[in-house]
Design an enzyme around this catalytic site. Structure first.
Site, mmCIF file in Angstrom:
data_model
loop_
_atom_site.group_PDB
_atom_site.id
_atom_site.type_symbol
_atom_site.label_atom_id
_atom_site.label_comp_id
_atom_site.label_asym_id
_atom_site.label_seq_id
_atom_site.Cartn_x
_atom_site.Cartn_y
_atom_site.Cartn_z
ATOM 1 N N ARG A 1 47.628 40.122 83.262
ATOM 2 C CA ARG A 1 46.911 41.406 83.188
ATOM 3 C C ARG A 1 47.917 42.548 83.380
ATOM 4 O O ARG A 1 48.727 42.537 84.299
ATOM 5 C CB ARG A 1 45.839 41.465 84.282
ATOM 6 C CG ARG A 1 45.064 42.785 84.359
ATOM 7 C CD ARG A 1 45.651 43.756 85.363
ATOM 8 N NE ARG A 1 44.867 44.979 85.507
ATOM 9 C CZ ARG A 1 45.272 46.053 86.167
ATOM 10 N NH1 ARG A 1 46.452 46.080 86.743
ATOM 11 N NH2 ARG A 1 44.506 47.117 86.264
ATOM 12 N N THR B 1 42.876 46.001 95.710
ATOM 13 C CA THR B 1 43.355 47.359 95.407
ATOM 14 C C THR B 1 44.174 47.391 94.119
ATOM 15 O O THR B 1 44.641 46.372 93.638
ATOM 16 C CB THR B 1 44.267 47.873 96.533
ATOM 17 O OG1 THR B 1 45.302 46.916 96.703
ATOM 18 C CG2 THR B 1 43.518 48.061 97.812
ATOM 19 N N GLY C 1 48.177 46.715 83.747
ATOM 20 C CA GLY C 1 47.394 47.928 83.990
ATOM 21 C C GLY C 1 47.941 49.104 83.197
ATOM 22 O O GLY C 1 48.634 48.935 82.189
ATOM 23 N N ASP C 2 47.641 50.309 83.680
ATOM 24 C CA ASP C 2 48.071 51.520 82.974
ATOM 25 C C ASP C 2 49.500 51.934 83.314
ATOM 26 O O ASP C 2 50.135 52.655 82.538
ATOM 27 C CB ASP C 2 47.122 52.683 83.288
ATOM 28 C CG ASP C 2 47.091 53.010 84.781
ATOM 29 O OD1 ASP C 2 47.230 52.077 85.601
ATOM 30 O OD2 ASP C 2 46.917 54.188 85.123
ATOM 31 N N THR D 1 47.053 56.844 89.286
ATOM 32 C CA THR D 1 46.852 55.680 90.143
ATOM 33 C C THR D 1 45.368 55.326 90.059
ATOM 34 O O THR D 1 44.555 56.153 89.636
ATOM 35 C CB THR D 1 47.222 55.972 91.610
ATOM 36 O OG1 THR D 1 46.468 57.103 92.063
ATOM 37 C CG2 THR D 1 48.701 56.280 91.766
ATOM 38 N N GLY D 2 45.023 54.107 90.471
ATOM 39 C CA GLY D 2 43.618 53.706 90.448
ATOM 40 C C GLY D 2 43.353 52.674 89.372
ATOM 41 O O GLY D 2 44.267 51.977 88.916
HETATM 42 N N1 GLY Z 1 46.859 51.777 88.236
HETATM 43 C C1 GLY Z 1 47.454 50.523 88.468
HETATM 44 C C2 GLY Z 1 46.837 49.408 87.786
HETATM 45 O O1 GLY Z 1 45.714 49.511 87.311
HETATM 46 O O2 GLY Z 1 47.449 48.366 87.695
#
Ligand code: GLY
Length: 366
Positions: A246, A215, A248-249, A269-270
């Site tokens: 890594r 997730t 994320g956004d 989110t996502g």
């Molecule tokens: N939206 C959270 C991530 O990609 O880390």
């Protein structure tokens, strides 16, 4: 492009959202907080803080701290699912509308509440973003304890993931020869029960699911007070089993979060990699600046995500992304790429009293 049926379905959803969203807050009205669906308690807390006269950023941070500190929430803060090496690596960003400032941390280790460290970066440095060990050292310098964030539950899920990886020949270094040889011949739970004799069945089933469906988790929370001031926060443990480093956004200002006090705020989110490529938070706020309603603004960002894959729906069907938008007049909406993406078929809202879940608009239906 959406076909006619998709457009109609989407438009119907828009109409529902419009009714739900109609002019409930904004300047001179009551405080409001919206968030991803995991934020019912966070939104309630944020509104409580704003009702008591607290700052909008302090309010949304107090809200998301509930999830960051919750060991049972495996997508945010303490207890989050780790990277591929078993280390919990957190990302967070904050934006304070009244002063137009921002702060962010990425790939930070050992600190349960990265949202607070993002605010420290904003308040106590000339920088906007700190990453990795530098971010942790900065937090420690400000009196935070470096702690082990990997709970037993998250460690079990990580080990189950390690056991689930197989070479084309079926072998895996993290299980015995005996279990390697049996791997194709029986359902995994026999082997998992042997490997984790002290783990209950429910946790094993969950861990197997997480191993196979990593997730992105995350909470985005936006808060607007009765003076029309707005702030936002996004915090996450990111993609489960990610490559160390890594990002994320969530910590990227303009992607996982953007707030402009003249217009409003937006977050996501996502699958963060999709959002970074369209600068979703900024895209939505700029759409709202043109006078577009939040529900059309989130759809505009979703259409840009779709374009990344030439609107190839079979390919897009494997991906999920959600946007949240709150305008300074109190209008709000959330949007999801797909109608059926499980838990993310709702978003949390609080404008006093109990939080509630509302329906997002969506771009496509499977
Ligand atoms: N939206 C959270 C991530 O990609 O880390």
């Amino acid at each position: 492009m959406m076909n006619r049926r998709e457009w109609l379905t989407s438009s119907a959803a828009l109409a529902g959202a419009a009714t739900a969203a109609a002019g409930q807050s904004g300047k001179g009205k009551k405080p409001i907080a919206i968030s991803s669906p995991n934020g019912l308690a966070a939104c309630a807390k944020a509104v409580q803080v704003m009702q008591a006269g607290g700052d909008t950023l302090d309010a949304v941070i107090a809200g998301v701290n509930i999830l960051e500190l919750d060991p049972n929430d495996t997508s945010v803060g303490y207890g989050g699912l780790p990277n591929e090496e078993g280390e919990v690596e957190l990302d967070a960003s904050v934006m304070h509308g009244p002063t137009r400032r921002a702060g962010s941390v990425a790939a930070i280790h050992g600190i349960k509440t990265p949202s607070k460290i993002a605010k420290l970066v904003m308040d106590h440095t000339t920088h906007v973003m700190l990453v990795g060990e530098g971010a942790t050292k900065f937090a420690v310098a400000h009196g935070y304890q470096r702690e082990d964030l990997l709970t037993e539950k998250a460690r079990t899920a990580w080990l189950v993931w390690k056991e689930s990886l197989r070479s084309p020949g079926g072998f895996n270094n993290w299980t015995s020869f005996d279990k390697n040889l049996r791997a194709d011949a029986e359902p995994p739970f026999e082997r998992l029960r042997e490997s984790f004799p002290n783990v209950n069945e429910e946790t094993l089933q969950w861990a197997w699911h997480m191993a196979n469906h990593p997730t992105y988790g995350t909470i985005n929370c936006l808060g607007l007070n009765e003076k029309g001031e707005i702030s936002g926060v996004t915090t996450t443990s990111g993609l489960a089993w990610k490559i160390p480093g890594r990002i994320g956004d969530s910590p990227i200002i303009g992607a996982g979060l953007f707030v402009d006090p003249d217009v409003g705020g937006a977050g996501s989110t996502g699958v963060g990699e999709l959002n970074i490529r369209v600068a979703g938070g900024h895209t939505i706020v700029e759409a709202m600046r043109r006078g577009v309603h939040p529900r059309e603004a989130v759809l505009e960002a979703l259409k840009r995500v779709s374009k990344l894959f030439n609107d190839d729906k079979p390919m897009l069907s494997k991906l999920g992304i959600e946007f949240y938008a709150l305008r300074t007049d109190g209008e709000y909406a959330a949007g999801s790429l797909w109608k059926s993406t499980g838990d993310y078929q709702a978003f949390a809202v609080n404008d006093g009293g109990e939080s509630r879940l509302e329906k997002p608009v969506f771009l496509y239906e499977k």
